[in-house]
Design a protein around this motif. Structure first.
Motif, PDB file in Angstrom:
ATOM      1  N   ASN A  27       0.849  -1.192   0.000  1.00 47.82           N
ATOM      2  CA  ASN A  27       0.000   0.000   0.000  1.00 47.82           C
ATOM      3  C   ASN A  27       0.882   1.238   0.000  1.00 47.82           C
ATOM      4  O   ASN A  27       1.926   1.261   0.659  1.00 47.82           O
ATOM      5  CB  ASN A  27      -0.908   0.018   1.234  1.00 47.82           C
ATOM      6  N   GLY A  28       0.471   2.252  -0.734  1.00 44.54           N
ATOM      7  CA  GLY A  28       1.262   3.475  -0.774  1.00 44.54           C
ATOM      8  C   GLY A  28       0.392   4.672  -1.113  1.00 44.54           C
ATOM      9  O   GLY A  28      -0.745   4.532  -1.576  1.00 44.54           O
ATOM     10  N   THR A  29       0.961   5.847  -0.878  1.00 42.77           N
ATOM     11  CA  THR A  29       0.268   7.098  -1.175  1.00 42.77           C
ATOM     12  C   THR A  29       1.077   7.876  -2.206  1.00 42.77           C
ATOM     13  O   THR A  29       2.285   8.054  -2.044  1.00 42.77           O
ATOM     14  CB  THR A  29       0.106   7.953   0.100  1.00 42.77           C
ATOM     15  N   ILE A  30       0.421   8.291  -3.263  1.00 44.76           N
ATOM     16  CA  ILE A  30       1.104   9.053  -4.308  1.00 44.76           C
ATOM     17  C   ILE A  30       1.494  10.414  -3.745  1.00 44.76           C
ATOM     18  O   ILE A  30       0.660  11.147  -3.201  1.00 44.76           O
ATOM     19  CB  ILE A  30       0.205   9.209  -5.551  1.00 44.76           C
ATOM     20  N   ARG A  31       2.797  10.726  -3.870  1.00 47.02           N
ATOM     21  CA  ARG A  31       3.308  11.970  -3.297  1.00 47.02           C
ATOM     22  C   ARG A  31       3.545  13.049  -4.347  1.00 47.02           C
ATOM     23  O   ARG A  31       3.153  14.179  -4.194  1.00 47.02           O
ATOM     24  CB  ARG A  31       4.603  11.693  -2.528  1.00 47.02           C
ATOM     25  N   ARG A  32       4.257  12.687  -5.413  1.00 44.01           N
ATOM     26  CA  ARG A  32       4.618  13.699  -6.409  1.00 44.01           C
ATOM     27  C   ARG A  32       5.002  13.004  -7.708  1.00 44.01           C
ATOM     28  O   ARG A  32       4.983  11.772  -7.802  1.00 44.01           O
ATOM     29  CB  ARG A  32       5.788  14.558  -5.906  1.00 44.01           C
ATOM     30  N   PHE A  33       5.368  13.810  -8.692  1.00 45.10           N
ATOM     31  CA  PHE A  33       5.814  13.297  -9.981  1.00 45.10           C
ATOM     32  C   PHE A  33       7.255  13.741 -10.225  1.00 45.10           C
ATOM     33  O   PHE A  33       7.610  14.886  -9.946  1.00 45.10           O
ATOM     34  CB  PHE A  33       4.912  13.794 -11.114  1.00 45.10           C
ATOM     35  N   ASP A  34       8.066  12.832 -10.710  1.00 44.14           N
ATOM     36  CA  ASP A  34       9.439  13.142 -11.105  1.00 44.14           C
ATOM     37  C   ASP A  34       9.534  12.863 -12.600  1.00 44.14           C
ATOM     38  O   ASP A  34       9.737  11.725 -13.015  1.00 44.14           O
ATOM     39  CB  ASP A  34      10.421  12.278 -10.311  1.00 44.14           C
ATOM     40  N   LYS A  35       9.354  13.915 -13.391  1.00 41.51           N
ATOM     41  CA  LYS A  35       9.228  13.775 -14.845  1.00 41.51           C
ATOM     42  C   LYS A  35       8.019  12.882 -15.120  1.00 41.51           C
ATOM     43  O   LYS A  35       6.916  13.212 -14.751  1.00 41.51           O
ATOM     44  CB  LYS A  35      10.519  13.248 -15.456  1.00 41.51           C
ATOM     45  N   LYS A  81       6.171   3.334 -17.923  1.00 43.39           N
ATOM     46  CA  LYS A  81       5.789   2.073 -18.573  1.00 43.39           C
ATOM     47  C   LYS A  81       5.069   1.121 -17.624  1.00 43.39           C
ATOM     48  O   LYS A  81       4.461   0.143 -18.069  1.00 43.39           O
ATOM     49  CB  LYS A  81       7.010   1.390 -19.179  1.00 43.39           C
ATOM     50  N   GLU A  82       5.135   1.392 -16.307  1.00 43.85           N
ATOM     51  CA  GLU A  82       4.448   0.543 -15.332  1.00 43.85           C
ATOM     52  C   GLU A  82       3.116   1.150 -14.894  1.00 43.85           C
ATOM     53  O   GLU A  82       2.419   0.587 -14.064  1.00 43.85           O
ATOM     54  CB  GLU A  82       5.340   0.322 -14.101  1.00 43.85           C
ATOM     55  N   ARG A  83       2.797   2.315 -15.460  1.00 40.35           N
ATOM     56  CA  ARG A  83       1.507   2.936 -15.173  1.00 40.35           C
ATOM     57  C   ARG A  83       0.425   2.333 -16.072  1.00 40.35           C
ATOM     58  O   ARG A  83       0.709   1.810 -17.143  1.00 40.35           O
ATOM     59  CB  ARG A  83       1.589   4.446 -15.397  1.00 40.35           C
ATOM     60  N   VAL A  84      -0.821   2.444 -15.638  1.00 41.72           N
ATOM     61  CA  VAL A  84      -1.964   2.002 -16.445  1.00 41.72           C
ATOM     62  C   VAL A  84      -2.505   3.228 -17.168  1.00 41.72           C
ATOM     63  O   VAL A  84      -2.858   4.227 -16.528  1.00 41.72           O
ATOM     64  CB  VAL A  84      -3.055   1.361 -15.559  1.00 41.72           C
ATOM     65  N   SER A  85      -2.556   3.151 -18.486  1.00 44.67           N
ATOM     66  CA  SER A  85      -2.896   4.325 -19.297  1.00 44.67           C
ATOM     67  C   SER A  85      -4.287   4.878 -19.000  1.00 44.67           C
ATOM     68  O   SER A  85      -4.543   6.062 -19.197  1.00 44.67           O
ATOM     69  CB  SER A  85      -2.782   3.988 -20.790  1.00 44.67           C
ATOM     70  N   THR A  86      -5.192   4.038 -18.509  1.00 43.04           N
ATOM     71  CA  THR A  86      -6.560   4.489 -18.252  1.00 43.04           C
ATOM     72  C   THR A  86      -6.742   5.047 -16.840  1.00 43.04           C
ATOM     73  O   THR A  86      -7.838   5.492 -16.491  1.00 43.04           O
ATOM     74  CB  THR A  86      -7.550   3.326 -18.461  1.00 43.04           C
ATOM     75  N   GLU A  87      -5.681   5.011 -16.026  1.00 42.04           N
ATOM     76  CA  GLU A  87      -5.778   5.481 -14.644  1.00 42.04           C
ATOM     77  C   GLU A  87      -5.208   6.897 -14.504  1.00 42.04           C
ATOM     78  O   GLU A  87      -4.232   7.249 -15.165  1.00 42.04           O
ATOM     79  CB  GLU A  87      -5.019   4.549 -13.690  1.00 42.04           C
ATOM     80  N   ASP A  88      -5.822   7.657 -13.611  1.00 41.66           N
ATOM     81  CA  ASP A  88      -5.306   8.978 -13.257  1.00 41.66           C
ATOM     82  C   ASP A  88      -4.641   8.878 -11.888  1.00 41.66           C
ATOM     83  O   ASP A  88      -5.174   8.232 -10.975  1.00 41.66           O
ATOM     84  CB  ASP A  88      -6.445  10.013 -13.193  1.00 41.66           C
ATOM     85  N   TYR A  89      -3.500   9.535 -11.745  1.00 42.67           N
ATOM     86  CA  TYR A  89      -2.765   9.506 -10.483  1.00 42.67           C
ATOM     87  C   TYR A  89      -2.670  10.924  -9.937  1.00 42.67           C
ATOM     88  O   TYR A  89      -2.155  11.818 -10.601  1.00 42.67           O
ATOM     89  CB  TYR A  89      -1.375   8.910 -10.688  1.00 42.67           C
ATOM     90  N   THR A  90      -3.174  11.109  -8.720  1.00 41.44           N
ATOM     91  CA  THR A  90      -3.205  12.420  -8.093  1.00 41.44           C
ATOM     92  C   THR A  90      -2.524  12.342  -6.737  1.00 41.44           C
ATOM     93  O   THR A  90      -2.777  11.403  -5.967  1.00 41.44           O
ATOM     94  CB  THR A  90      -4.670  12.882  -7.903  1.00 41.44           C
ATOM     95  N   PRO A  91      -1.631  13.300  -6.423  1.00 41.27           N
ATOM     96  CA  PRO A  91      -0.998  13.299  -5.092  1.00 41.27           C
ATOM     97  C   PRO A  91      -2.035  13.203  -3.994  1.00 41.27           C
ATOM     98  O   PRO A  91      -3.046  13.912  -3.998  1.00 41.27           O
ATOM     99  CB  PRO A  91      -0.262  14.652  -5.072  1.00 41.27           C
ATOM    100  N   GLY A  92      -1.781  12.286  -3.062  1.00 39.37           N
ATOM    101  CA  GLY A  92      -2.720  12.040  -1.969  1.00 39.37           C
ATOM    102  C   GLY A  92      -3.534  10.776  -2.164  1.00 39.37           C
ATOM    103  O   GLY A  92      -4.096  10.248  -1.195  1.00 39.37           O
ATOM    104  N   ASP A  93      -3.611  10.266  -3.406  1.00 38.13           N
ATOM    105  CA  ASP A  93      -4.346   9.025  -3.657  1.00 38.13           C
ATOM    106  C   ASP A  93      -3.648   7.844  -2.990  1.00 38.13           C
ATOM    107  O   ASP A  93      -2.423   7.702  -3.104  1.00 38.13           O
ATOM    108  CB  ASP A  93      -4.452   8.758  -5.161  1.00 38.13           C
ATOM    109  N   ARG A  94      -4.421   7.017  -2.305  1.00 43.89           N
ATOM    110  CA  ARG A  94      -3.862   5.806  -1.691  1.00 43.89           C
ATOM    111  C   ARG A  94      -4.239   4.610  -2.560  1.00 43.89           C
ATOM    112  O   ARG A  94      -5.418   4.401  -2.870  1.00 43.89           O
ATOM    113  CB  ARG A  94      -4.379   5.634  -0.270  1.00 43.89           C
ATOM    114  N   MET A  95      -3.242   3.825  -2.958  1.00 40.58           N
ATOM    115  CA  MET A  95      -3.460   2.709  -3.883  1.00 40.58           C
ATOM    116  C   MET A  95      -2.589   1.534  -3.477  1.00 40.58           C
ATOM    117  O   MET A  95      -1.724   1.643  -2.605  1.00 40.58           O
ATOM    118  CB  MET A  95      -3.117   3.134  -5.324  1.00 40.58           C
ATOM    119  N   ARG A  96      -2.817   0.428  -4.173  1.00 49.15           N
ATOM    120  CA  ARG A  96      -1.958  -0.751  -3.999  1.00 49.15           C
ATOM    121  C   ARG A  96      -1.045  -0.871  -5.209  1.00 49.15           C
ATOM    122  O   ARG A  96      -1.444  -0.546  -6.331  1.00 49.15           O
ATOM    123  CB  ARG A  96      -2.806  -2.011  -3.835  1.00 49.15           C
ATOM    124  N   PHE A  97       0.172  -1.345  -4.955  1.00 46.97           N
ATOM    125  CA  PHE A  97       1.175  -1.435  -6.004  1.00 46.97           C
ATOM    126  C   PHE A  97       1.888  -2.784  -5.925  1.00 46.97           C
ATOM    127  O   PHE A  97       2.044  -3.372  -4.850  1.00 46.97           O
ATOM    128  CB  PHE A  97       2.222  -0.319  -5.863  1.00 46.97           C
TER     129      PHE A  97
END
Length: 417
Positions: free
Chosen positions: A139-147, A164-180
């Protein structure tokens, strides 16, 4: 500075879990480089730090000589004997060379160079803790983007999810909690030791099934193969050695509860659960259900198969942009060639041709008109007897005059005894 240094050691040891010995070593090396400007190129210069007291001293190992020719490396014998009573010529003497401005040097250095070195020590701890967790789900929380990379807060450490490990149909926003999914733990990454995370990896789905389906966890049900196009669709083939266990039902769960939880985690990605078959041809049939495979030929090496489906099922079997065919091919581990059943088409064409000739003979119309009627679904005389002029005209390309002629011939038609 002493109290600040102790506080710094305490913070990193308690909050970050970094060994105090590593911190002392890191600061010693940083101060050594900074102190050379004040002390000069003294022979075998070293920095000693007492982590408990927070004191810092600089030492040099000089040679005892009769006459000093290089003050950075040599010490007069008389002065050497003040430090070590039995010193002899050529002895190495430890001499404290702590500069008066060591406190200022330490203050400037500790907050910059030391923290930089400690980040490396922290990342080494990261590698030690995560090196055996490749393949886990965290489990993790998205913090920021590096490029194009997504930086994820995992608690004590940070992970990186490359584009390349992201899912093209998903949006990632700082603060989102997800599983990886922990794809890899690299010791020599671009930024030192690095945790590589993924949500697109095929094994992310495998691990979710292991968590959600207890029968997979205890090996009653096994996942034979998985094929995935992240964000769009996944096919999972399952089987059980226990004949009393329904592997597909176990994965679907009561009222679909289990698979729904997985689909929710995958942001509504479609998940097909298929019963695995040991026979390659039967496995292909199962993987393509509800599409009916009319014929299948499997190559002797079982690396390729040629199959036919009906005209109506062809587009479904191939799927949008070939997705269904690609996923099925990966799932069964064979190159699939899906074709329209030409025999069925030939039979259908023959039936239309026969119907057209029957109309030609019965009504005395030309063959071209008869073919148009047959192709339009009016190849049966009984159907034509119930059709009105408008229906016939529509089939004949809105030729109302011709339609009236045909309608008159139909009205005058008398079946032969």
């Amino acid at each position: 500075m002493i109290s600040e240094l102790k506080a710094l050691f305490d913070y990193y040891e308690k909050e970050k879990g970094i060994d105090r010995t590593k911190m002392v070593e890191a600061l010693s090396q940083a101060l050594l480089a900074a102190s050379k400007k004040s002390i000069g190129p003294a022979r075998e210069l070293r920095i000693d730090i007492d982590p408990e007291k927070g004191t810092i001293k600089a030492w040099a190992k000089l040679l005892a000589v009769e006459t000093v020719s290089n003050p950075w490396e040599e010490l007069p014998l008389a002065k050497a004997r003040m430090i070590k009573k039995d010193a002899q010529l050529g002895d190495e003497i430890d001499l404290e060379v702590t500069p008066k401005n060591m406190g200022r040097i330490a203050a400037q250095t500790a907050k910059q160079t030391m923290l930089q070195r400690l980040r490396m020590a922290e990342k080494e701890n990261l590698y030690d803790e995560f090196k055996d967790r490749t393949g886990d789900v965290v489990n993790g929380t998205i913090r920021r983007f590096d490029k194009s990379d997504v930086i994820v807060d995992l608690g004590k450490f940070e992970g990186s999810m490359p584009s390349k490990e992201r899912v093209s149909t998903e949006d990632y926003t700082p603060g989102d909690r997800m599983r990886f999914y922990v794809k890899a733990v690299e010791r020599e990454g671009a930024r030192g030791p690095e945790i590589i995370l993924s949500r697109a990896h095929v094994n992310f789905v495998r691990r979710l099934f292991e968590f959600e389906v207890s029968e997979i966890g205890d090996r009653t049900v096994e996942i034979a193969s998985i094929a995935r196009e992240a964000g769009y669709r996944t096919k999972v083939a399952v089987h059980s050695a226990d004949e009393k266990v329904d592997p597909v039902g176990a994965c679907v769960g009561l009222r679909g509860a289990r698979v729904k939880n997985i689909v929710r985690e995958l942001n509504n990605e479609k998940v097909d659960i298929i019963r695995w078959k040991s026979d390659p041809a039967e496995f292909v049939r199962e993987a393509l259900k509800p599409i009916k495979v009319l014929s299948i030929q499997v190559a002797p090496d079982q690396k390729a198969a040629r199959l036919t489906v009906s005209e109506e099922d062809l587009s479904k079997a191939i799927g949008r942009r070939g997705q269904n065919a690609r996923l099925t091919s990966r799932l069964v581990g064979m190159e699939l060639s899906i074709e329209r059943d030409e025999h069925a088409a030939e039979v259908f064409e023959g039936q239309l041709d026969t119907a057209a000739h029957d109309l030609e003979r019965a009504l005395g119309i030309n063959l071209d008109t008869a073919r148009k009627l047959a192709n339009g679904g009016m190849g049966d005389l009984q159907m034509l007897l119930q059709a009105d002029v408008e229906d016939i005209a529509e089939v004949l390309g809105d030729d109302e005059q011709l339609a009236r002629q045909v309608h008159a011939l139909i009205a005058a038609y008398t079946p032969k005894a």
